[in-house]
Design an enzyme around this catalytic site. Structure first.
Site, PDB file in Angstrom:
ATOM      1  N   SER A 152       0.841  -1.208   0.000  1.00  0.00           N
ATOM      2  CA  SER A 152       0.000   0.000   0.000  1.00  0.00           C
ATOM      3  C   SER A 152       0.868   1.246   0.000  1.00  0.00           C
ATOM      4  CB  SER A 152      -0.892  -0.011   1.248  1.00  0.00           C
ATOM      5  OG  SER A 152      -1.495   1.251   1.456  1.00  0.00           O
ATOM      6  N   TYR A 191      -4.272  -1.277   9.409  1.00  0.00           N
ATOM      7  CA  TYR A 191      -4.020  -1.668   8.020  1.00  0.00           C
ATOM      8  C   TYR A 191      -2.658  -1.199   7.537  1.00  0.00           C
ATOM      9  CZ  TYR A 191      -4.456  -1.863   2.949  1.00  0.00           C
ATOM     10  OH  TYR A 191      -4.224  -2.110   1.610  1.00  0.00           O
ATOM     11  N   LYS A 195       0.687  -3.429   6.477  1.00  0.00           N
ATOM     12  CA  LYS A 195       1.326  -3.356   5.160  1.00  0.00           C
ATOM     13  C   LYS A 195       2.800  -2.976   5.277  1.00  0.00           C
ATOM     14  CE  LYS A 195      -1.983  -4.487   2.274  1.00  0.00           C
ATOM     15  NZ  LYS A 195      -1.890  -5.712   1.435  1.00  0.00           N
TER      16      LYS A 195
END
Length: 275
Positions: A152, A191, A195
């Site tokens: 990401s 999140y 990542k």
């Protein structure tokens, strides 16, 4: 075309979002034929996605089928790897695309902080590590194995201080002073940290495979209007997100060799992403 002349590709989380668009882009490819295995936690949802793809891309030299793949389940991973070994004997491309974010569940009080973080890391990092490790003999059996980790743009440690572009500035902006803090419009702490962890996992695989013939990348596909954030595609587009098709084409280009000069790097479409 016979299966043994096609590239065997496994894409986890392939029935929706970016994974779906990667498969669609591969089906449209004019240069190479693929046997695409769409990893999906739900076979029914996978079958629905395949039916939709067959309508959108009615003519292709490639084929796509569903495999039940839940990377949070060791037994599911074992079954996928055994199926590929028995049916094909090799894997040419593994796209570790399956991912999830549970930050909004913390905000909504549907999951505890610990549970949300554990589920986020289990899906994005731990499950990816289990699958990659068990699939490695199949990749070694390929003459041109390719291993992709979908990361990401929010995972860059360097860019946590950035105020450009607006999408990055928005997630890096500090809230007003005091406690408790107001709810964040797009909470991503679990999140993005997972990542970042995936990036380190990728770099360790670069070390482990440094003397082998496996080509690998971490691919940062850009800010895409997928369902991952839970706010809806249209709301994400208003925030500047691109159509997921753009990300699908980028990943296809990596699979097809257009980024072979950047093996071992975390890449965006137009640059190497800073750590």
């Amino acid at each position: 075309m016979a299966t043994d002349t096609k590239k065997i590709v496994l894409i986890t989380g392939g029935n929706t979002g970016l994974g779906y668009q990667v498969i669609k882009s591969l089906l449209k490819s004019q240069g190479t034929s693929y046997e695409i295995l769409m990893g999906s936690r739900s076979v029914d949802k996978g079958d629905q996605a395949v039916a939709k793809l067959q309508q959108e891309v009615p003519h292709s030299s490639s084929s796509v089928s569903v495999v039940q793949a839940d990377i949070s389940s060791d037994s599911s991973i074992d079954e996928v790897v055994d199926l590929i070994k028995t049916k094909y004997g090799r894997l040419d491309v593994l796209v570790n695309n399956a991912g999830a974010g549970f930050d909004r569940a913390i905000q909504d009080s549907t999951l505890s902080i610990r549970a949300a973080f554990n589920q986020t890391w289990d899906t994005n990092v731990s499950g990816t590590q289990v699958l990659t490790t068990l699939a490695m003999p199949l990749l070694f059996a390929s003459s041109d194995p390719r291993l992709l980790f979908i990361t990401s743009g929010t995972s860059s440690l360097t860019e946590t201080e950035s105020t450009e572009p607006p999408a990055i500035a928005r997630i890096n902006a500090p809230p007003q002073a005091g406690w408790p803090k107001p709810p964040h419009g797009n909470p991503i702490a679990a999140y993005r940290s997972a990542k970042t962890g995936l990036n380190m996992l990728f770099r360790d695989w670069c070390r482990v495979l440094g003397n082998d013939h496996v080509k690998l990348w971490a691919v940062s596909p850009g800010f895409l209007a997928t369902g991952l954030s839970g706010v809806g595609a249209e709301a994400m587009k208003k925030m500047g997100a691109q159509d997921p098709e753009v990300g699908g084409e980028f990943v296809r280009d990596v699979v097809e060799g257009k980024y072979d000069g950047k093996v071992g790097r975390i890449i965006r479409k137009a640059m190497v992403q800073p750590y």
